[in-house]
Structure formats: structure tokens, C-alpha cells
Design a protein around this motif. Structure first.
Motif, PDB file in Angstrom:
ATOM      1  N   HIS A 214       0.892  -1.332  -0.238  1.00 37.87           N
ATOM      2  CA  HIS A 214      -0.160  -0.156   0.018  1.00 37.87           C
ATOM      3  C   HIS A 214       0.918   1.289   0.003  1.00 37.87           C
ATOM      4  O   HIS A 214       0.329   2.239  -0.232  1.00 37.87           O
ATOM      5  CB  HIS A 214      -0.906   0.068   1.279  1.00 37.87           C
ATOM      6  N   GLY A 215       2.287   1.346   0.368  1.00 40.21           N
ATOM      7  CA  GLY A 215       2.950   2.357   0.396  1.00 40.21           C
ATOM      8  C   GLY A 215       2.657   3.206   1.642  1.00 40.21           C
ATOM      9  O   GLY A 215       3.074   4.432   1.504  1.00 40.21           O
ATOM     10  N   GLU A 216       2.030   2.633   2.591  1.00 43.61           N
ATOM     11  CA  GLU A 216       1.660   3.598   3.926  1.00 43.61           C
ATOM     12  C   GLU A 216       1.662   2.548   5.052  1.00 43.61           C
ATOM     13  O   GLU A 216       1.534   1.204   4.764  1.00 43.61           O
ATOM     14  CB  GLU A 216       0.450   4.272   3.801  1.00 43.61           C
TER      15      GLU A 216
END
Length: 379
Positions: A214-216
């Protein structure tokens, strides 16, 4: 437009002085005749030339109230006229179900616009209409008066009376607006549900694969939350209700909707052709307003086709009415509150459909019946 008592007295004085002047030969009385009659004639002329008109703005606060809760009605009044006029008594029409004094004397003000207020209380649920407004205006000598009206009407809504219900039982034993479903054992980390990181989450719950994907920051959701849902059906068919029974059902429906809505449940209210949905308890007031305006209606209820805990508020059923209800309400997990005069054949139809039948009278206390019913179902 009409003559006041003062005008009648002046006219009588003019007639008497004229008679005495002619019969007794007293010419000075003719001055009294002229003065008395002249005052009335001038007042009539000014009343014709005045052409007064009424400007009114009515504000009701609050517009949605509980039974017997005070409601303030503020009147912003102005009388426009070609010649000066004097305002007298005013009256605002209110229905018989509303308590309060909606009449009085217009306060004296330096300008032509005046603002004043009065208070009322609604005794019964429903929409209550206030208006039209009327006020009496006259000349400065009080000789000629007329009534002016403002035809505008405003409304306020009184919600149904409700009772507090026990909190120990809900769908699937839920106490609040969420039930917790534990994640199944034996699943690998790839099968664990992930959610965005929230401040305070422990580092050991960090979900590295989901974070990279998700990159988070993402953490493991070790248990998922599912909001339980309820369906409340008010059977508004006039063939099964008398007035007292229908009011009991409306009050019971309002109490149940408020009970679960205030605890964060998803609730659908089917009241005749109206359907109101509450998500996580949001929209309780909309549902209560719908019930406040509910009237007997033979239209079939709009019932979502979904299996869940359902509560039906109805009246005196025969077997045909019971068959109708079973066909309209799809859920087998149903509690039906019926009038005591419901036939045995109708009860058999409901029980045969898997429903739990509760018999009530219009004078029964809902909170007591609710507690007893939930105790039996929980066994």
C-alpha cells in the motif's frame, strides 16, 4: 371594519342633542350634534383612506420537539398604513392538541415594526400547524376598528413518546453497536486482515507485506468489527388497528429504533410505504420524525429482503392478516407484538413461520413487556 362602543355612544349623543335642540329650542346643542357626528365621520373616512396591510414573519424554535417540550413562537410584526393606526389585540390560531396562550395585546413600540413571542407545548405526536395570525387595528380615538390577517402557517413536529429499554440483549447477544468476530485460527499472515496504522498501535502488529503493497504503514487487524443490523416494521394497516393500539405500536417502534440507533446499530424502519435507514445509529431523528407523522395506511410496507433480527409492531390479526405479514416480512428471526384480540389461527400462522409472538394491550408498559420478552428469548 366596525364601529366601536365609543362611536355608538357619539352617534347616540348626536341624535339626542339634535332632538333636544329641535324640541326644546336650544340651538347650542347643534354644536354638540355636529361635533359628535363629525368625529365618527372623520374616523370612518380615515379608516377608508388608511388601507392598512399586515407584514408578519413567524419563527418557531425548535421545529422538532419531544412531547410537552416548550416551543417558542417569535412574531415579527409590522402594520403598513396610509395614515397612523393603533394596533390592539392579536391572535395566532393553534390546534387543540397544542397547549399555550396565543393571544394578547401588541406591545407599544417606537417604530412600526414590533417583535414579541409566546410559548406553546405539543401534547400529542404529529405535525402541528400554527396560523393564520390576526390583529385588530383602529384609529387613535378608538372609534373604528378592523381585523387584519396574515394567512401564512408554520409547523412544528412533536416526536412520539418513548420509553427506555433494557440494554442487556441485542442481535446475537450484542451489547453495543458492534459485535466482534475473532479471526479464524490456522490462517497464515497473508490471510490476516490489514488496516492503516493508528497512533498507539504496537510495533509487533506491523504488517510488512501490506505496508510495502500500500505504500503506507499498515497493521494486522486481529479481529474485525461487524455492525449488527435490526429491522423494525410498523404494520400501519388500518384493518388491524384501533386508535389506541396504533398509538401504542408507534410509541413502541420509536422506543425500539431509538434504543438500537443510539447504540450504533444499523437499523431499517419500515413504516407503511416509508423506509428509513440508520447507519451506525446516524439518522435516529429522521426515523422518529417518520413515526411522528405516521398514519394508518393500507399500502404494503417496504421491507428490504434480508435475513436479520426483525421486530414487527402490529394489531389484532386474523389468519389472512397473519399470512400477509409473513409474506411481507422475509426474516424468520422475528418478534411480533400483536394485540390480545389476535385470533389463535393467526398466532399459529406466525409461530409456524418461526416468529416469536408477544401479546400486548394498549395500556401495557412497553419496558416491562420488552424485559420479559428478551428474558424468554435469551434462554
Amino acid at each position: 371594519m366596525w364601529l366601536t362602543g365609543r362611536s355608538v355612544a357619539l352617534i347616540a349623543t348626536a341624535a339626542l342633542s339634535l332632538s333636544l335642540a329641535l324640541l326644546a329650542g336650544i340651538p347650542a346643542l347643534l354644536y354638540v350634534t355636529g361635533l359628535s357626528a363629525g368625529l365618527v365621520a372623520v374616523a370612518l373616512l380615515l379608516a377608508v383612506l388608511a388601507r392598512p396591510r399586515l407584514e408578519l414573519r413567524r419563527t418557531i424554535e425548535p421545529a422538532i420537539v419531544e412531547p410537552d417540550e416548550p416551543v417558542e413562537v417569535v412574531l415579527d410584526l409590522a402594520v403598513r398604513s396610509g395614515v397612523p393606526v393603533v394596533t390592539g389585540r392579536w391572535r395566532d390560531r393553534v390546534p387543540s392538541a397544542v397547549l399555550g396562550t396565543a393571544t394578547g395585546t401588541v406591545p407599544v413600540a417606537e417604530s412600526s415594526r414590533v417583535r414579541f413571542a409566546y410559548e406553546v407545548r405539543g401534547r400529542r405526536r404529529g405535525s402541528h400547524e400554527i396560523g393564520p395570525f390576526s390583529v385588530v387595528v383602529g384609529d387613535a380615538f378608538g372609534l373604528v376598528e378592523r381585523s387584519l390577517s396574515a394567512g401564512g402557517r408554520d409547523r412544528f413536529v412533536v416526536l412520539p413518546r418513548r420509553q427506555a429499554l433494557g440494554v442487556r440483549v441485542g442481535p446475537a447477544g450484542a451489547m453495543e453497536g458492534t459485535t466482534r468476530l475473532r479471526a479464524a485460527s490456522g490462517l497464515g499472515q497473508d490471510d490476516v486482515i490489514a488496516r492503516p496504522y493508528l497512533p498507539g498501535d504496537a510495533l509487533k502488529r506491523w504488517h510488512w507485506k501490506a505496508t510495502a503493497h500500500h505504500g503506507e504503514p499498515m497493521v494486522r487487524q486481529e479481529e474485525s468489527q461487524v455492525r449488527p443490523t435490526m429491522l423494525v416494521v410498523l404494520d400501519a394497516d388500518p384493518r388491524v388497528h384501533d386508535h389506541a393500539g396504533f398509538e401504542w405500536s408507534v410509541s413502541a417502534a420509536a422506543s425500539i429504533v431509538a434504543h438500537y440507533g443510539e447504540r450504533g446499530f444499523d437499523v431499517d424502519l419500515a413504516s407503511g410505504p416509508s423506509l428509513v435507514s440508520l447507519e451506525s445509529g446516524h439518522g435516529v431523528q429522521d426515523a422518529l420524525v417518520t413515526l411522528a407523522l405516521a398514519e394508518p395506511d393500507a399500502s404494503p410496507p417496504v421491507v428490504p429482503s434480508r435475513e436479520r433480527t426483525t421486530i414487527v409492531l402490529t394489531g389484532a390479526l386474523d389468519s389472512a392478516a397473519a399470512d400477509r405479514l409473513v409474506a411481507e416480512v422475509p426474516s424468520r428471526d422475528t418478534i411480533a407484538f400483536v394485540a390480545r384480540s389476535t385470533t389463535e389461527a393467526a398466532r399459529s400462522v406466525l409461530v409456524g413461520a418461526g416468529w416469536h409472538v408477544v401479546v400486548r394491550d394498549p395500556n401495557d408498559d412497553l419496558a416491562t413487556i420488552w424485559e420479559d420478552t428478551m428474558a424468554v428469548i435469551a434462554r
